[in-house]
Write an enzyme that holds these catalytic residues in place. Structure first.
Site, PDB file in Angstrom:
ATOM      1  N   SER A 207     105.757   5.092 -46.227  1.00  0.00           N
ATOM      2  CA  SER A 207     104.729   6.018 -46.714  1.00  0.00           C
ATOM      3  C   SER A 207     105.366   7.371 -46.977  1.00  0.00           C
ATOM      4  O   SER A 207     106.440   7.677 -46.455  1.00  0.00           O
ATOM      5  CB  SER A 207     103.616   6.162 -45.674  1.00  0.00           C
ATOM      6  OG  SER A 207     104.155   6.707 -44.489  1.00  0.00           O
TER       7      SER A 207
ATOM      8  N   VAL B 106     124.051   0.986 -44.983  1.00  0.00           N
ATOM      9  CA  VAL B 106     124.330   1.102 -43.539  1.00  0.00           C
ATOM     10  C   VAL B 106     123.146   0.548 -42.742  1.00  0.00           C
ATOM     11  O   VAL B 106     123.020   0.812 -41.551  1.00  0.00           O
ATOM     12  CB  VAL B 106     124.622   2.565 -43.117  1.00  0.00           C
ATOM     13  CG1 VAL B 106     125.961   3.028 -43.666  1.00  0.00           C
ATOM     14  CG2 VAL B 106     123.501   3.509 -43.541  1.00  0.00           C
TER      15      VAL B 106
ATOM     16  N   ARG C 128     121.039  -3.198 -43.055  1.00  0.00           N
ATOM     17  CA  ARG C 128     121.352  -4.588 -42.731  1.00  0.00           C
ATOM     18  C   ARG C 128     121.745  -5.294 -44.013  1.00  0.00           C
ATOM     19  O   ARG C 128     121.233  -4.970 -45.091  1.00  0.00           O
ATOM     20  CB  ARG C 128     120.142  -5.302 -42.123  1.00  0.00           C
ATOM     21  CG  ARG C 128     119.816  -4.919 -40.691  1.00  0.00           C
ATOM     22  CD  ARG C 128     120.787  -5.558 -39.683  1.00  0.00           C
ATOM     23  NE  ARG C 128     120.448  -5.209 -38.302  1.00  0.00           N
ATOM     24  CZ  ARG C 128     120.900  -4.130 -37.664  1.00  0.00           C
ATOM     25  NH1 ARG C 128     121.716  -3.286 -38.274  1.00  0.00           N
ATOM     26  NH2 ARG C 128     120.563  -3.908 -36.408  1.00  0.00           N
TER      27      ARG C 128
ATOM     28  N   GLU D  48     128.017 -12.127 -41.119  1.00  0.00           N
ATOM     29  CA  GLU D  48     128.966 -11.314 -40.340  1.00  0.00           C
ATOM     30  C   GLU D  48     129.465 -12.112 -39.155  1.00  0.00           C
ATOM     31  O   GLU D  48     128.690 -12.852 -38.548  1.00  0.00           O
ATOM     32  CB  GLU D  48     128.282 -10.036 -39.853  1.00  0.00           C
ATOM     33  CG  GLU D  48     127.864  -9.115 -40.974  1.00  0.00           C
ATOM     34  CD  GLU D  48     127.185  -7.828 -40.475  1.00  0.00           C
ATOM     35  OE1 GLU D  48     127.039  -7.677 -39.247  1.00  0.00           O
ATOM     36  OE2 GLU D  48     126.818  -7.007 -41.306  1.00  0.00           O
TER      37      GLU D  48
ATOM     38  N   HIS E 254     130.843  -3.530 -40.105  1.00  0.00           N
ATOM     39  CA  HIS E 254     129.656  -3.211 -39.286  1.00  0.00           C
ATOM     40  C   HIS E 254     130.030  -2.300 -38.105  1.00  0.00           C
ATOM     41  O   HIS E 254     129.790  -2.637 -36.940  1.00  0.00           O
ATOM     42  CB  HIS E 254     128.982  -4.495 -38.768  1.00  0.00           C
ATOM     43  CG  HIS E 254     127.531  -4.275 -38.369  1.00  0.00           C
ATOM     44  ND1 HIS E 254     126.563  -5.232 -38.477  1.00  0.00           N
ATOM     45  CD2 HIS E 254     126.894  -3.179 -37.860  1.00  0.00           C
ATOM     46  CE1 HIS E 254     125.397  -4.757 -38.047  1.00  0.00           C
ATOM     47  NE2 HIS E 254     125.580  -3.506 -37.666  1.00  0.00           N
TER      48      HIS E 254
END
Lengths: 317, 317
Positions: free
Chosen positions: B178, B232, B234, B263, B281
């Site tokens: 929002s 950065v 997922r 991963e 990651h």
């Protein structure tokens, strides 16, 4: 005094990689380029085709071959390759790149700093070589937020670096030829105290007799084993032989280097280290900066031949 | 209600790489760790030793084996591996990493962005492989200053990224679940318009049913051939198969990726490209962040067992 109507000859002396501005200049002036004109043996002899980066040394001897020279429009920020005293004596005006590259160099300095601390190129190698799959998690990086950053040379570039690092929570201090008025950052009167009181030092000052090897063994020992050096100034600001030893022996923690004492090249001893990030003197190398310098070069020439104040004059005292 | 005096048993279920917090927890609670305790066959069966990154899926079936469970202290920001509806039904409280990693992830996002635009890892390879000496100047980079940057997910991390990019002269806009009040940045109501109106999009939102593959082929086509994606969040936020095609075919300009759909690993098709920066990651991987999460984990446990409000609760509605 020279006027535009006399169609002054502009001698363009630089590596051919800067030929992106030839058309712009040719549209405005009769141009004699040493890298294109085979009919100018003297001028051709001045150009060193083997060197892509190292700037032609404009010493008194070379300048004596150019008796009519009135203006040197330099496309770099640094003017360490020019005998400024001789220019002053002869009344030759000098301009440099001014602030044409400042944003890109500041961006690059911050990029190198994060890349060293967070080991971005080493992490990238880790993924590409499939070590992530074979050996699991990558080594820990170093936090940038909150680091004490000392800037050597708080000119146009240094100020933009400081401004960029503030919202990272970095604590900024600086050393410069003199303390600046109305600057909120802590001033250190010498590079030794700057190094001793910071986690990172960023070099963006001019190279001259006072600053050559200003970062020596003693400064690096003061910076300490977790300390990081970022150099976007000139290779000669650091005693590179000692820096290599300090990086290999862990006297300092890491370095991000865009410039080297010998270019192109860089010290081979660093090529296997994960705590250094090496960059081929390309901090200024974006189309934006090249456009800026082309426009600035033209503007300086126009100002000179119109008897107007130069846009980015170099002080000759 | 549980009180501290009853010495509640804390079950620690996570990969052994997080054992840095075992001592801290053990000093405060009786701890049963699935990665150390061989006498807990059920719990051991829950731990997947082959996986370093992928989080254990805490679905209704697994939760049914833990009938006394009252609190799930999650050490990641994302909770996509937890059946939150089942937790709500059973009255299990859930906490996440809150803002423990936010600074480091924001730093890393900016580092990846500059690294992609200025090609820092590729430049580093160019020097190390001695191509600088052999072939001369490196390719031009892309200017960061002045770029339009769209942030997908303006939470704690996204806000810190925006704050960091402001002094680079970047023009910030965002899309979020929002529109935020009293935020100066332009809001785009969907990711397609965010991509169409920016040079860069940075992904730092939660992965859930609404955001899985939110960056699809259409979004990448809107971003365009000079556009850059930084992820950065997922891996699942992007349709990775389509992203690989878009990067290989030049539909988009580049990407900086800390996360991937599979991963450890990452898509092999990207391993030869200079316009991507790959990171295993590790956006959170600094001692500072690990200390933050250890302290936050302890603080949540202490709050829970003292009947105090949780420090970083996850909303279960």
């Amino acid at each position: 005094m020279v006027s535009m109507s006399e169609s002054p000859l502009v001698l363009v002396q630089r590596p051919p990689t800067f030929d992106f501005m030839d058309e712009l200049l040719s549209r405005n002036f009769p141009v004699l380029t040493t890298h294109h004109t085979s009919s100018a043996p003297l001028l051709n002899s001045l150009y060193q085709p083997s060197s892509h980066i190292a700037m032609l040394k404009l010493d008194a001897d070379l300048l004596s071959h150019l008796p009519s020279l009135q203006l040197l429009v330099c496309t770099s920020v640094g003017t360490e390759h020019i005998d400024l005293a001789e220019c002053k004596r002869r009344g030759i005006a000098v301009t440099n790149a001014g602030e044409a590259f400042s944003e890109d160099v500041a961006d690059c300095a911050v990029g190198l700093l994060i890349s060293v601390l967070r080991k971005i190129p080493a992490a990238d190698r880790y993924v590409r070589s499939e070590k992530w799959v074979k050996f699991g998690e990558f080594q820990l990086g170093i936090k940038l937020s909150g680091k004490r950053v000392g800037i050597l040379g708080l000119g146009s570039i240094g100020s933009l670096i400081a401004k960029r690092l503030e919202p990272f929570g970095c604590i900024i201090s600086y050393n410069s030829t003199s303390q600046k008025q109305s600057i909120p950052y802590l001033y250190y009167p010498d590079v030794l105290s700057l190094a001793a009181n910071n986690d990172v030092i960023i070099l963006c000052c001019a190279l001259n007799d006072q600053t050559r090897h200003i970062v020596n063994r003693e400064v690096m020992e003061s910076l300490g084993k977790n300390g990081v050096i970022i150099n976007v100034g000139r290779g000669g600001l650091i005693d590179e032989k000692e820096m290599v030893k300090c990086l290999v022996d862990g006297v300092i923690g890491g370095a991000g280097l865009d410039v080297f004492e010998k270019e192109p090249g860089g010290p081979e001893e660093l090529f296997g280290l994960d705590n250094v990030v090496l960059s081929p003197h390309c901090a200024i190398a974006t189309p934006g900066s090249l456009n800026n310098i082309a426009q600035l070069t033209l503007a300086n020439l126009k100002a000179f031949f119109s008897n107007q104040p130069l846009i980015s004059p170099v002080r000759l005292d």
